[in-house]
Design a protein around this motif. Sequence first.
Motif, PDB file in Angstrom:
ATOM      1  N   ASP A   1      -8.115 -12.254  -7.036  1.00 37.32           N
ATOM      2  CA  ASP A   1      -6.887 -11.482  -7.136  1.00 37.32           C
ATOM      3  C   ASP A   1      -6.988 -10.139  -6.439  1.00 37.32           C
ATOM      4  O   ASP A   1      -6.030  -9.677  -5.811  1.00 37.32           O
ATOM      5  N   GLU A   2      -8.126  -9.506  -6.576  1.00 40.01           N
ATOM      6  CA  GLU A   2      -8.329  -8.226  -5.901  1.00 40.01           C
ATOM      7  C   GLU A   2      -8.380  -8.419  -4.396  1.00 40.01           C
ATOM      8  O   GLU A   2      -7.847  -7.601  -3.633  1.00 40.01           O
ATOM      9  N   VAL A   3      -9.004  -9.497  -3.967  1.00 39.92           N
ATOM     10  CA  VAL A   3      -9.032  -9.795  -2.541  1.00 39.92           C
ATOM     11  C   VAL A   3      -7.604  -9.996  -2.049  1.00 39.92           C
ATOM     12  O   VAL A   3      -7.200  -9.445  -1.021  1.00 39.92           O
ATOM     13  N   LEU A   4      -6.820 -10.746  -2.802  1.00 41.84           N
ATOM     14  CA  LEU A   4      -5.437 -10.976  -2.415  1.00 41.84           C
ATOM     15  C   LEU A   4      -4.667  -9.669  -2.312  1.00 41.84           C
ATOM     16  O   LEU A   4      -3.941  -9.438  -1.334  1.00 41.84           O
TER      17      LEU A   4
ATOM     18  N   ARG B   1      -7.871 -15.178   7.802  1.00 48.69           N
ATOM     19  CA  ARG B   1      -9.310 -15.237   7.598  1.00 48.69           C
ATOM     20  C   ARG B   1      -9.976 -13.933   7.974  1.00 48.69           C
ATOM     21  O   ARG B   1     -10.894 -13.475   7.293  1.00 48.69           O
ATOM     22  N   ARG B   2      -9.485 -13.333   9.037  1.00 51.05           N
ATOM     23  CA  ARG B   2     -10.071 -12.068   9.458  1.00 51.05           C
ATOM     24  C   ARG B   2      -9.885 -11.018   8.356  1.00 51.05           C
ATOM     25  O   ARG B   2     -10.808 -10.307   7.982  1.00 51.05           O
ATOM     26  N   VAL B   3      -8.673 -10.957   7.819  1.00 55.22           N
ATOM     27  CA  VAL B   3      -8.387  -9.949   6.804  1.00 55.22           C
ATOM     28  C   VAL B   3      -9.236 -10.176   5.554  1.00 55.22           C
ATOM     29  O   VAL B   3      -9.780  -9.230   4.982  1.00 55.22           O
ATOM     30  N   VAL B   4      -9.389 -11.427   5.145  1.00 58.09           N
ATOM     31  CA  VAL B   4     -10.223 -11.692   3.976  1.00 58.09           C
ATOM     32  C   VAL B   4     -11.656 -11.242   4.226  1.00 58.09           C
ATOM     33  O   VAL B   4     -12.273 -10.582   3.388  1.00 58.09           O
ATOM     34  N   ALA B   5     -12.162 -11.564   5.402  1.00 56.08           N
ATOM     35  CA  ALA B   5     -13.534 -11.178   5.723  1.00 56.08           C
ATOM     36  C   ALA B   5     -13.676  -9.664   5.774  1.00 56.08           C
ATOM     37  O   ALA B   5     -14.680  -9.107   5.317  1.00 56.08           O
TER      38      ALA B   5
ATOM     39  N   THR C   1     -10.035 -19.641   1.720  1.00 54.59           N
ATOM     40  CA  THR C   1     -10.979 -18.900   2.552  1.00 54.59           C
ATOM     41  C   THR C   1     -12.223 -18.515   1.754  1.00 54.59           C
ATOM     42  O   THR C   1     -13.345 -18.648   2.238  1.00 54.59           O
ATOM     43  N   LEU C   2     -12.024 -18.075   0.537  1.00 45.90           N
ATOM     44  CA  LEU C   2     -13.178 -17.733  -0.292  1.00 45.90           C
ATOM     45  C   LEU C   2     -14.064 -18.962  -0.484  1.00 45.90           C
ATOM     46  O   LEU C   2     -15.290 -18.879  -0.367  1.00 45.90           O
ATOM     47  N   GLY C   3     -13.435 -20.095  -0.730  1.00 43.49           N
ATOM     48  CA  GLY C   3     -14.198 -21.331  -0.897  1.00 43.49           C
ATOM     49  C   GLY C   3     -15.004 -21.663   0.340  1.00 43.49           C
ATOM     50  O   GLY C   3     -16.173 -22.026   0.264  1.00 43.49           O
ATOM     51  N   GLU C   4     -14.391 -21.496   1.497  1.00 42.61           N
ATOM     52  CA  GLU C   4     -15.070 -21.697   2.776  1.00 42.61           C
ATOM     53  C   GLU C   4     -16.293 -20.805   2.910  1.00 42.61           C
ATOM     54  O   GLU C   4     -17.375 -21.258   3.252  1.00 42.61           O
ATOM     55  N   LEU C   5     -16.064 -19.531   2.654  1.00 42.85           N
ATOM     56  CA  LEU C   5     -17.150 -18.571   2.830  1.00 42.85           C
ATOM     57  C   LEU C   5     -18.308 -18.884   1.897  1.00 42.85           C
ATOM     58  O   LEU C   5     -19.468 -18.730   2.253  1.00 42.85           O
ATOM     59  N   VAL C   6     -17.967 -19.354   0.696  1.00 39.86           N
ATOM     60  CA  VAL C   6     -19.016 -19.724  -0.242  1.00 39.86           C
ATOM     61  C   VAL C   6     -19.787 -20.932   0.270  1.00 39.86           C
ATOM     62  O   VAL C   6     -21.008 -20.946   0.278  1.00 39.86           O
TER      63      VAL C   6
ATOM     64  N   SER D   1      -1.063 -15.749   1.690  1.00 41.13           N
ATOM     65  CA  SER D   1      -0.780 -16.398   0.415  1.00 41.13           C
ATOM     66  C   SER D   1      -2.037 -16.531  -0.440  1.00 41.13           C
ATOM     67  O   SER D   1      -3.163 -16.523   0.047  1.00 41.13           O
ATOM     68  N   ARG D   2      -1.762 -16.665  -1.730  1.00 46.13           N
ATOM     69  CA  ARG D   2      -2.842 -16.830  -2.685  1.00 46.13           C
ATOM     70  C   ARG D   2      -3.697 -18.063  -2.356  1.00 46.13           C
ATOM     71  O   ARG D   2      -4.925 -18.008  -2.411  1.00 46.13           O
ATOM     72  N   ALA D   3      -3.027 -19.151  -1.991  1.00 43.33           N
ATOM     73  CA  ALA D   3      -3.763 -20.379  -1.679  1.00 43.33           C
ATOM     74  C   ALA D   3      -4.738 -20.160  -0.538  1.00 43.33           C
ATOM     75  O   ALA D   3      -5.870 -20.648  -0.567  1.00 43.33           O
TER      76      ALA D   3
END
Lengths: 138, 138
Positions: free
Chosen positions: B36-39, B19-23, B57-62, B50-52
Amino acid sequence: MSDLLERLRGRGWRMTAQRRVVAEVLNGDHVHLTADEVLARATDRLPEISRATVYNTLGELVSLGEVLEVATDGRAKRYDPNAHRPHQHLICSDCGAIRDVHPTGDPLSALPAAERFGFTVSAVEMTYRGRCPECARA
Amino acid sequence: MSDLLERLRGRGWRMTAQRRVVAEVLNGDHVHLTADEVLARATDRLPEISRATVYNTLGELVSLGEVLEVATDGRAKRYDPNAHRPHQHLICSDCGAIRDVHPTGDPLSALPAAERFGFTVSAVEMTYRGRCPECARA
DNA sequence: ATTAATGCAAATGCTTTGCATCTCT
DNA sequence: AGAGATGCAAAGCATTTGCATTAAT
């Protein structure tokens, strides 16, 4: 309002049984069908119509500017034959239902109650579409 | 502008390396990455993500309202961390590129040249989002 | 006769899901 | 310990594609 089929004939659009049926199904006001719904209704009248043809035809109508494609985010696109009168869309985030609306005054402010159709409006979103400089160059 | 990660911590969001890395990848201005770019960027920093998890995480943030989901019609959705300042989008119909814009005056009229970023703007489209009466009842 | 539309079925691209395992708090 | 996040691989859905057949002008 004027008939979609007539407009298409007037433009010299090559007519086939399939294309006629798609145009008939799409004709009318407040119509916002998905490709699948168009296929279902078209199949009632012309059982041998194929999914590919429905998609082809919808794509044609969109590029002719006779039908608008409405993206509903996640869900299947909807096709709106009301391309001749400017209007905006009100979309249900739960079920994807669409209504045409005609905001008055500043469009970014609240939608007038008379235009809300019982919806609880939670967001307004505006998108400008065009071509970026890189793509214009190509 | 204030850091996305900090805001998330402040909200008591359960933190993990993924989650930290995605953020972190998403943080910044004028960022409009696809999942895909985020991944891809996240994988650079944390190869085992993982892609999932990226999608989760994106869904959460939204749903937290910290990131906006931008539908680009046909193409993959893009994720915009600039959820704290109101703005609109300018989207290239060829390549899907996005710019944030801040229209002045009547938004349905032409976008000011200074806000056009070299795009040729061909359409303005406005969408109201909400819940229809039927879904509100459920 | 020519040119274009059709139908089929397979392929694509993006996103979601089920479920067992592992990790934060 | 317990709730919740992760990863994997498979499934899902909407849409597109290739190509041989068929139909409109």
